[in-house]
Design an enzyme around this catalytic site. Sequence first.
Site, mmCIF file in Angstrom:
data_model
loop_
_atom_site.group_PDB
_atom_site.id
_atom_site.type_symbol
_atom_site.label_atom_id
_atom_site.label_comp_id
_atom_site.label_asym_id
_atom_site.label_seq_id
_atom_site.Cartn_x
_atom_site.Cartn_y
_atom_site.Cartn_z
ATOM 1 N N LYS A 81 -0.434 72.603 59.491
ATOM 2 C CA LYS A 81 -1.899 72.462 58.701
ATOM 3 C C LYS A 81 -2.619 73.241 58.672
ATOM 4 O O LYS A 81 -2.990 74.098 57.849
ATOM 5 C CB LYS A 81 -2.488 70.724 58.120
ATOM 6 C CG LYS A 81 -1.717 69.849 57.958
ATOM 7 C CD LYS A 81 -2.980 68.390 57.864
ATOM 8 C CE LYS A 81 -1.595 67.878 56.963
ATOM 9 N NZ LYS A 81 -2.310 66.326 57.917
ATOM 10 N N GLN A 91 -7.041 62.715 59.871
ATOM 11 C CA GLN A 91 -5.450 62.183 60.102
ATOM 12 C C GLN A 91 -5.269 60.916 60.622
ATOM 13 O O GLN A 91 -5.850 60.214 61.373
ATOM 14 C CB GLN A 91 -5.406 63.216 60.841
ATOM 15 C CG GLN A 91 -3.659 62.934 61.208
ATOM 16 C CD GLN A 91 -2.668 63.597 60.443
ATOM 17 O OE1 GLN A 91 -2.389 64.564 58.999
ATOM 18 N NE2 GLN A 91 -1.750 63.263 60.498
ATOM 19 N N ASP A 125 -6.939 64.250 50.180
ATOM 20 C CA ASP A 125 -5.362 62.957 50.890
ATOM 21 C C ASP A 125 -5.392 62.578 49.295
ATOM 22 O O ASP A 125 -3.952 62.024 49.186
ATOM 23 C CB ASP A 125 -5.721 62.058 51.497
ATOM 24 C CG ASP A 125 -4.329 62.962 53.181
ATOM 25 O OD1 ASP A 125 -3.922 63.459 52.723
ATOM 26 O OD2 ASP A 125 -5.329 62.368 54.385
#
Length: 297
Positions: free
Chosen positions: A55, A99, A122
Amino acid sequence: MTDAKIIDGKAFAADVRERVRKAVAGLKADHGITPGLAVVLVGEDPASQVYVRNKGKQTVEAGMNSFEYKMPATVSQDELLAKVRELNEDPAVNGILVQLPLPDHMDDQAVITAIDPNKDVDGFHLVNVGRLSVGAQDGLIPCTPLGCLLMLKDHFGGDLSGKRAIVVGRSNIVGKPMFNLLLQESCTVTVAHSRTDDLPGECRRADIVVAAVGRPEMVKGDWIKPGAVVIDVGINRIDKPDGGTRLVGDVEFDSAKAVAGAITPVPGGVGPMTIACLLRNTMTACCRQNGVPEPAM
């Protein structure tokens, strides 16, 4: 019948990332703004470390600012929430991603809820879940379902209206948001799961099959309507007969590609789209937070 067209997720994701890169360059040139993505990693999970590293690399390649915060697995939930609140208030940070999975002593939902919904790239915050469910245009959409939708719209020339679709799997991360996205595209959508009666029969009625159930090669070729488009979200590691392991999806690829019109492989299908759509969401969030028009991406 010839084998299905293979939908190249790597190439498609590279195109999405390039469009985001151009949009970022335009935002810098026209408005002096650089989007920023902050990723928080708690603990030492090897898969999460690789994912976060990828990422960060792709964020920088897109011309964005990448902020990484690594915290030990022993960190308290209060300390993690304090970091999230700090990032919420930081104007240089347009997107925040914590995460998952988090250590067992933490409440995932409490951490997700602490993120500013307008920075929740997200798309997991309940505010964004609600925005998606009612068809609002100001929400941030979960990355994997968004990637699936972009590939489907590309295959069908932008118009999915009237298509019969089935989503196999009802998770909050893929199944439910995928249902809402397809419904907004005027598909007739069925959500199937482990208790669905005659699951093979339900799949055979569909023009679009999205498999996101987490069971290796569960969806067989004879479940697929001839010519249907199959999007395989599953990533499962199974043993090989001669030792070692290999990655497979939720669809039995070889039998399905002999029937389908198009299919995503595993690996190299849906997977690369997730980070590409994360970058896309970060760009979208940045534009909204700064009151500038969102470029076509």
